[in-house]
Scaffold this active site. Sequence first.
Site, PDB file in Angstrom:
ATOM      1  N   LEU A   1      27.590  51.283  44.513  1.00 16.41           N
ATOM      2  CA  LEU A   1      29.064  52.209  44.081  1.00 16.41           C
ATOM      3  C   LEU A   1      30.172  52.081  44.911  1.00 16.41           C
ATOM      4  O   LEU A   1      29.404  52.854  46.190  1.00 16.41           O
ATOM      5  CB  LEU A   1      28.139  53.178  43.651  1.00 16.41           C
ATOM      6  CG  LEU A   1      27.302  53.758  42.723  1.00 16.41           C
ATOM      7  CD1 LEU A   1      26.827  54.959  42.094  1.00 16.41           C
ATOM      8  CD2 LEU A   1      27.309  52.700  41.364  1.00 16.41           C
ATOM      9  N   CYS A   2      31.156  51.847  45.240  1.00 12.94           N
ATOM     10  CA  CYS A   2      32.097  51.878  45.522  1.00 12.94           C
ATOM     11  C   CYS A   2      31.760  50.956  46.990  1.00 12.94           C
ATOM     12  O   CYS A   2      31.114  49.541  46.329  1.00 12.94           O
ATOM     13  CB  CYS A   2      32.714  52.857  45.785  1.00 12.94           C
ATOM     14  SG  CYS A   2      34.054  53.044  47.070  1.00 12.94           S
TER      15      CYS A   2
END
Length: 313
Positions: free
Chosen positions: A103-104
């Site tokens: 994530l990210c």
Amino acid sequence: MHRIGYVLSDDFQVMALGTQAVFEFANHVLGRDYYGIETYSPAGGEIRTSLGLKVLTKALTRRTQADTWMVPGVYDPITTPADPAVVAFLAGPAQRARRIAGLCTGGFVLGEAGLLENRRATTHWLFVEAMRERYPSTHLEPDRIFVTDGPVWTSAGMSSGLDLAIGLLESDLGADVARAVAHRLVMHHRRTGGQTQHSELLTLAPRTDRIQEALEYARRNLTQPLGVEELAEVAHLSPRQFSRVFTAETGESPAKAVEKLRLEAARTMIEQSRHSLEVVARETGFRDRRHLREVFVRGYGIPPQAVRREARA
């Protein structure tokens, strides 16, 4: 039950935990516990977020298992190296999982574990060049909100983690459940991974509600002419006053802004659908296929056919 495991390390971005709501609401929509969610860290106990909040976690062991691992990132992956224990887990025991998602800037942790070698990936636009330098064999798609390559998923910055989670959900349970969950989360619309990180509505960034409403109206009605008079009526301003205020707030004329919205919508249709260019032109407000191509080349520097070939590849 499908087990979702979050692997946390100190100073992780707390917004990543918001993606847990996607799986929580999926259980509500289904009326049963399809997903089970657990949070882990190498030693267990309390893990500190980037804001200083503390989250209680279970300890990772070589026997810890999940069907999907979610790996949040940190605020700055350049100055904050990945936790070696997390990297070792992802490179070893985590391989038993069905999927692993970064994530990210969590994509940097996957990169350290060797999971991005010769794979397609994305990350937050601020750190694209750093990822490209650090993991040269990774095929970066820097303008995507999330990318799927086999069992490895990566997302762009912050809110796009929700889009990735909805994508995971759709892969498991289908589009109807994904739409229902997105609706319950009051997501403006369910974005697919092919959409870009940058939105024209965000780029234009009007300051007042009336100009924002006019832009939203334009985005929803691209098949209409969308002249200044029509948009001014939505904003409850005279055409002359609307043009002046619109340009002052967005830095663009109304006509140019509408053209950018049309282009963005056309590119999304070209990348994600099999509609002919005639249909794309009609649905996004261009006169015909030739007009679409003319504006497309002027805006993006390449013809629509090239974008479609790239998307299919």
